[in-house]
Design a protein around this motif. Sequence first.
Motif, PDB file in Angstrom:
ATOM      1  N   ASP A   2       0.917  -1.224   0.033  1.00 48.85           N
ATOM      2  CA  ASP A   2       0.072   0.044   0.021  1.00 48.85           C
ATOM      3  C   ASP A   2       0.806   1.329  -0.125  1.00 48.85           C
ATOM      4  OD1 ASP A   2      -2.464   1.679   0.406  1.00 48.85           O
ATOM      5  OD2 ASP A   2      -1.614   2.036   2.420  1.00 48.85           O
ATOM      6  N   VAL A   3       1.953   1.390   0.900  1.00 46.77           N
ATOM      7  CA  VAL A   3       2.704   2.406   0.957  1.00 46.77           C
ATOM      8  C   VAL A   3       3.580   2.785  -0.407  1.00 46.77           C
ATOM      9  CG1 VAL A   3       4.800   3.322   1.897  1.00 46.77           C
ATOM     10  CG2 VAL A   3       3.238   2.065   3.435  1.00 46.77           C
ATOM     11  N   VAL A   4       4.210   1.456  -1.091  1.00 46.20           N
ATOM     12  CA  VAL A   4       4.486   1.715  -2.396  1.00 46.20           C
ATOM     13  C   VAL A   4       3.769   2.287  -3.549  1.00 46.20           C
ATOM     14  CG1 VAL A   4       5.676   0.488  -4.228  1.00 46.20           C
ATOM     15  CG2 VAL A   4       6.400  -0.069  -1.774  1.00 46.20           C
ATOM     16  N   GLU A   5       2.466   1.561  -3.478  1.00 50.84           N
ATOM     17  CA  GLU A   5       1.601   2.077  -4.366  1.00 50.84           C
ATOM     18  C   GLU A   5       1.196   3.246  -4.402  1.00 50.84           C
ATOM     19  OE1 GLU A   5      -1.529  -0.653  -3.789  1.00 50.84           O
ATOM     20  OE2 GLU A   5      -0.873  -2.067  -5.325  1.00 50.84           O
ATOM     21  N   ARG A   6       1.266   3.844  -3.019  1.00 53.12           N
ATOM     22  CA  ARG A   6       0.657   5.278  -2.729  1.00 53.12           C
ATOM     23  C   ARG A   6       1.923   6.406  -3.192  1.00 53.12           C
ATOM     24  NH1 ARG A   6      -2.466   7.600   1.266  1.00 53.12           N
ATOM     25  NH2 ARG A   6      -1.689   9.524   0.291  1.00 53.12           N
ATOM     26  N   SER A  36       3.189   4.815 -12.047  1.00 51.77           N
ATOM     27  CA  SER A  36       4.648   5.125 -12.790  1.00 51.77           C
ATOM     28  C   SER A  36       5.366   3.889 -12.702  1.00 51.77           C
ATOM     29  CB  SER A  36       5.614   6.041 -12.038  1.00 51.77           C
ATOM     30  OG  SER A  36       4.692   7.323 -12.113  1.00 51.77           O
ATOM     31  N   ALA A  37       4.942   2.700 -12.014  1.00 52.10           N
ATOM     32  CA  ALA A  37       5.440   1.491 -11.862  1.00 52.10           C
ATOM     33  C   ALA A  37       4.400   0.468 -11.797  1.00 52.10           C
ATOM     34  CB  ALA A  37       6.230   1.417 -10.554  1.00 52.10           C
ATOM     35  N   ASP A  38       4.591  -0.771 -12.347  1.00 50.85           N
ATOM     36  CA  ASP A  38       3.747  -1.976 -12.007  1.00 50.85           C
ATOM     37  C   ASP A  38       4.055  -2.617 -10.788  1.00 50.85           C
ATOM     38  OD1 ASP A  38       2.343  -4.343 -12.188  1.00 50.85           O
ATOM     39  OD2 ASP A  38       3.584  -5.327 -13.791  1.00 50.85           O
ATOM     40  N   VAL A  39       3.293  -2.366  -9.607  1.00 49.31           N
ATOM     41  CA  VAL A  39       3.511  -2.951  -8.396  1.00 49.31           C
ATOM     42  C   VAL A  39       2.823  -4.171  -8.178  1.00 49.31           C
ATOM     43  CG1 VAL A  39       3.065  -2.314  -5.908  1.00 49.31           C
ATOM     44  CG2 VAL A  39       3.495  -0.450  -7.576  1.00 49.31           C
ATOM     45  N   MET A  40       3.564  -5.483  -7.910  1.00 50.09           N
ATOM     46  CA  MET A  40       3.073  -6.661  -7.647  1.00 50.09           C
ATOM     47  C   MET A  40       3.131  -6.713  -6.411  1.00 50.09           C
ATOM     48  SD  MET A  40       4.311 -10.230  -9.131  1.00 50.09           S
ATOM     49  CE  MET A  40       6.003 -10.146  -8.399  1.00 50.09           C
ATOM     50  N   VAL A  41       1.893  -7.109  -5.367  1.00 53.95           N
ATOM     51  CA  VAL A  41       1.917  -7.223  -4.088  1.00 53.95           C
ATOM     52  C   VAL A  41       1.551  -8.649  -3.945  1.00 53.95           C
ATOM     53  CG1 VAL A  41       0.829  -6.463  -2.025  1.00 53.95           C
ATOM     54  CG2 VAL A  41       1.105  -4.725  -3.624  1.00 53.95           C
ATOM     55  N   LEU A  42       2.678  -9.239  -3.322  1.00 56.37           N
ATOM     56  CA  LEU A  42       2.585 -10.820  -3.161  1.00 56.37           C
ATOM     57  C   LEU A  42       1.366 -11.442  -2.189  1.00 56.37           C
ATOM     58  CD1 LEU A  42       6.392 -11.678  -3.320  1.00 56.37           C
ATOM     59  CD2 LEU A  42       4.685 -11.683  -5.251  1.00 56.37           C
ATOM     60  N   MET A  43       1.355 -10.391  -1.138  1.00 60.22           N
ATOM     61  CA  MET A  43       0.444 -11.159  -0.020  1.00 60.22           C
ATOM     62  C   MET A  43      -0.843 -10.534  -0.141  1.00 60.22           C
ATOM     63  SD  MET A  43       1.207 -10.091   3.991  1.00 60.22           S
ATOM     64  CE  MET A  43      -0.152  -9.954   5.439  1.00 60.22           C
ATOM     65  N   PRO A  44      -1.989 -11.317  -0.256  1.00 58.63           N
ATOM     66  CA  PRO A  44      -3.386 -11.030  -0.402  1.00 58.63           C
ATOM     67  C   PRO A  44      -3.797 -10.431   0.745  1.00 58.63           C
ATOM     68  CG  PRO A  44      -3.340 -13.364  -0.289  1.00 58.63           C
ATOM     69  CD  PRO A  44      -1.822 -13.027  -0.230  1.00 58.63           C
ATOM     70  N   PRO A  45      -5.063  -9.670   0.733  1.00 55.41           N
ATOM     71  CA  PRO A  45      -5.594  -8.926   1.830  1.00 55.41           C
ATOM     72  C   PRO A  45      -5.960 -10.147   2.686  1.00 55.41           C
ATOM     73  CG  PRO A  45      -6.434  -8.102  -0.039  1.00 55.41           C
ATOM     74  CD  PRO A  45      -5.585  -9.224  -0.586  1.00 55.41           C
ATOM     75  N   GLY A  46      -5.954  -9.905   4.341  1.00 54.97           N
ATOM     76  CA  GLY A  46      -6.372 -10.916   5.072  1.00 54.97           C
ATOM     77  C   GLY A  46      -5.580 -12.027   5.455  1.00 54.97           C
ATOM     78  N   ALA A  47      -4.286 -12.193   4.667  1.00 55.93           N
ATOM     79  CA  ALA A  47      -3.452 -13.296   4.748  1.00 55.93           C
ATOM     80  C   ALA A  47      -2.494 -13.031   6.148  1.00 55.93           C
ATOM     81  CB  ALA A  47      -2.530 -13.426   3.601  1.00 55.93           C
ATOM     82  N   ASP A  48      -1.847 -14.033   6.464  1.00 55.05           N
ATOM     83  CA  ASP A  48      -0.996 -14.072   7.812  1.00 55.05           C
ATOM     84  C   ASP A  48       0.383 -14.166   7.144  1.00 55.05           C
ATOM     85  OD1 ASP A  48       0.605 -14.676   9.553  1.00 55.05           O
ATOM     86  OD2 ASP A  48      -0.159 -16.416  10.352  1.00 55.05           O
ATOM     87  N   PRO A  49       1.009 -12.765   7.422  1.00 54.82           N
ATOM     88  CA  PRO A  49       2.494 -12.564   6.711  1.00 54.82           C
ATOM     89  C   PRO A  49       3.687 -13.473   7.053  1.00 54.82           C
ATOM     90  CG  PRO A  49       2.101 -10.788   8.545  1.00 54.82           C
ATOM     91  CD  PRO A  49       0.741 -11.780   8.496  1.00 54.82           C
ATOM     92  N   HIS A  50       3.324 -14.232   8.280  1.00 56.26           N
ATOM     93  CA  HIS A  50       4.233 -15.562   8.648  1.00 56.26           C
ATOM     94  C   HIS A  50       4.142 -16.596   7.733  1.00 56.26           C
ATOM     95  CE1 HIS A  50       5.453 -13.040  12.260  1.00 56.26           C
ATOM     96  NE2 HIS A  50       3.873 -12.691  12.445  1.00 56.26           N
ATOM     97  N   ALA A  98      -9.605  -1.392   6.810  1.00 57.55           N
ATOM     98  CA  ALA A  98      -8.317  -1.585   6.978  1.00 57.55           C
ATOM     99  C   ALA A  98      -8.000  -1.713   5.706  1.00 57.55           C
ATOM    100  CB  ALA A  98      -7.828  -2.482   8.060  1.00 57.55           C
ATOM    101  N   ALA A  99      -8.301  -1.018   4.621  1.00 55.79           N
ATOM    102  CA  ALA A  99      -8.040  -1.226   3.358  1.00 55.79           C
ATOM    103  C   ALA A  99      -6.484  -0.664   2.912  1.00 55.79           C
ATOM    104  CB  ALA A  99      -8.893  -0.895   2.393  1.00 55.79           C
ATOM    105  N   THR A 100      -6.170   0.353   3.930  1.00 60.16           N
ATOM    106  CA  THR A 100      -4.731   1.061   3.821  1.00 60.16           C
ATOM    107  C   THR A 100      -4.184   0.941   4.981  1.00 60.16           C
ATOM    108  OG1 THR A 100      -5.399   3.284   4.211  1.00 60.16           O
ATOM    109  CG2 THR A 100      -5.899   2.549   1.857  1.00 60.16           C
ATOM    110  N   TYR A 101      -2.799   1.408   4.889  1.00 57.51           N
ATOM    111  CA  TYR A 101      -2.142   1.478   6.243  1.00 57.51           C
ATOM    112  C   TYR A 101      -2.732   2.441   7.052  1.00 57.51           C
ATOM    113  CZ  TYR A 101       1.594   2.548   9.358  1.00 57.51           C
ATOM    114  OH  TYR A 101       2.194   3.098  10.542  1.00 57.51           O
TER     115      TYR A 101
END
Length: 306
Positions: A42-46, A51-65, A284-287
């Motif tokens: 979210d921070v990078v996209e903001r 200007s860039a193709d932002v690929m976010v690997l972790m889907p919403p609601g996932a456990d980052p661990h 909580a869709a953004t930081y």
Amino acid sequence: MIRVRRVAVTAAVLATLATTGCTAAGADERPLVAVTTNILGDVVERVVGDSADVMVLMPPGADPHSFEVSAQEAARLRSADLVVENGLGLEEGVARHVEAAATDGVPVFTAGDAIDVLDWTTEDASGPDPHFWTDPARMRAVVDALGAELHEVQGLDDDTLDSALRDYRGELDALDDDMATAFAALPEERRALVTNHHVFGYLADRFDFRVVGAVIPSGTTLASPSAADLRDLASAIEDAGVPTIFVDASQPARLAEVLADEVDVHVRIRSLATESLTPEGEGAATYLEMMRANTEAIVNGLSARN
């Protein structure tokens, strides 16, 4: 005549395809920035916008661990112009793919390298706490370091990037001020936190809270508590008079419920989006949205009477 018309039609089709191909290729020429977590995504996209193709690997609601990536995503990771990761041991299911990309020569920005790192600690163990984003001041330090790294990415306009970074830093400063004001309403004896695992260490350090303990005495959700751990935590909760346990929304509340039922500690259990953003419209869709919602929930939860 018919043959000429067919040739003309074929030529027109080929011209259209060529034009379409050029348009697609133009879009694909944007730099690719791959981001491991959706909070940093979210921070990078903001900051970079379109200007860039932002690929976010972790889907919403996932456990980052524990979340993992597909083979296609892993392959794209190794062709990125920049990989942005949290680090500090957070992305346990993705670390090997980031390492493979780095081995291939892809620049990797590790957010944890930009901050003064705290440790989570228990009587038996300790380790670096990866949850720095719960402190907006540390998040600003991350954004400052990230900005310097993004300036090295070919295809991003420096002036546009500087303007976006300046705007986002201002929003982080406003968030920090608002959180400080909201937490100031809590008396000292109410400033005690219990979570499902050690996630609020940086928030506690920034805003003068006490971390009484965690249901899972670890910095990762992949650990599990023993019966002795639960008994010790129950005693600490009762001694501190904690009215609410905060459980991350990406994890089921089962362990906190076990604490309340089996150890006979009667506390409220409140779900927060602390480690992952939610889908749009779920609070909580953004930081920035996540932090404001959590601030309100913490104040309300700790103001409650047992």
